[in-house]
Design a protein around this motif. Structure first.
Motif: not given
Length: 337
Positions: A84, A88, A213, A218, A277-278, A281
């Protein structure tokens, strides 16, 4: 390339991870919410029980080994295995380096674990995260920091957790002096604090109109990470010959992270674009953690009821056989007379 790197570094706020000045007000609210969450953790702890476990710290040491040793290492291996991005990967390692939360205490109660050990581990891991989380980030993220030109505010994270010692200490004192009030605060305060932290993350991203994202690596990492953590914690506890109820407790403490603190730290480290973006998760991890915990409780309670029926049936049969003996003996006596 150097100009792009310098631009990326400047986008990371050392104070709160936000890119605009007006979001400093949200940072104050974030810090207050994190303080409320750890204050509630303190309200769940009892000095007598904590001291008892500190006098015999085997269970605590095993749990801390899993919490601050196995989980960050697992996060590092998952980040490497799925290749990743740098942002991330750092987010996954932050997730794996966070302390346990109140959720593990609740599940531990319903699976007949060692609740006192669970609460003690949650309190101690929250305090040790002051040094443990920045240290894990320093050990495992160096390659990704260089590749992604990301600046991690170690001092800010450490200072944040140091300030958390004050509310958790007040929480322990509140539990000691006003136990009834502490129960009410624990139920209401933890829910409010958690909702505020999650709401701040979502609102901040929506205000900047950035796109979340939803990349499959993720989602997979967020799905398997809590399961791997729980299995690893249980396996290590078994190998170290801990009682079965402690094995279940350590498994829950290892796999169930404090997602409120995790979201707070992510907002301290990343800009809004990076946070978008993260963020998935953490959503995936929380969902699997919640659903997996409830499923575990359901399966355990069904198994427990099944096991409780078997001794009752055997006892009933034994009683019936013991009753039949005197009757036959009495009948023999009457025949002889």
């Amino acid at each position: 390339m150097w100009s792009n790197c310098k631009s990326n570094v400047s986008n990371v706020s050392m104070l709160a991870g936000f890119t605009t000045n007006h979001n400093q007000h949200l940072t104050v609210v974030l810090m207050a919410a994190m303080s409320l969450v750890v204050f509630c953790i303190g309200c769940s702890a009892e000095v007598r029980k904590i001291w008892g476990h500190l006098r015999h710290p085997t269970g605590i040491l095993v749990g801390l080994l899993c919490q601050f040793g196995i989980m960050p290492l697992t996060a590092y291996l998952l980040a490497l295995g799925f290749s990743i991005t740098s942002v991330q990967a750092i987010a996954v390692i932050i997730l794996g380096s966070c302390p346990g939360g109140i959720f593990s205490n609740i599940i531990t109660y319903w699976i007949d674990g060692d609740v006192e050990l669970s609460i003690t581990m949650t309190s101690i891991s929250t305090l040790l995260a002051t040094a443990g989380l920045p240290l894990s980030l320093y050990i495992y993220t160096q390659g990704w920091i260089a590749a992604g030109c990301i600046q991690i505010p170690y001092l800010q994270i450490g200072f944040t957790f140091i300030t958390m010692i004050i509310p958790v200490s007040f929480g322990i004192v509140t539990k000691y002096k006003w136990p009834k009030a502490a129960k009410i605060i624990l139920k209401i305060g933890s829910a409010i604090g958690g909702l505020v932290i999650m709401g701040l993350g979502v609102i901040s991203v929506l205000l900047e109109k950035v796109r979340w994202n939803t990349s499959w690596p993720l989602l997979v990492i967020g799905g398997v990470f809590p399961i791997l953590g729980g299995l690893a914690g249980f396996g290590i506890a078994v190998v170290l010959q801990q009682p079965l109820n402690r094995c279940r407790t350590i498994a829950m403490e290892t796999g169930a992270q404090n997602m409120h603190i995790c979201l707070g730290v992510l907002q301290l480290v990343f800009s809004l674009e990076q946070l978008a973006e993260v963020i998935m998760v953490t959503v995936m991890y929380s969902s699997v953690q919640l659903c997996g915990g409830l499923l575990l409780v359901l399966v355990f309670q069904m198994y427990k009821k099944k096991c409780q029926k078997q001794p009752f049936t055997a006892t009933e049969k034994q009683n019936q056989s013991s009753r039949s003996v005197p009757r036959s003996h009495g009948e023999i006596q009457s025949v002889r007379m």
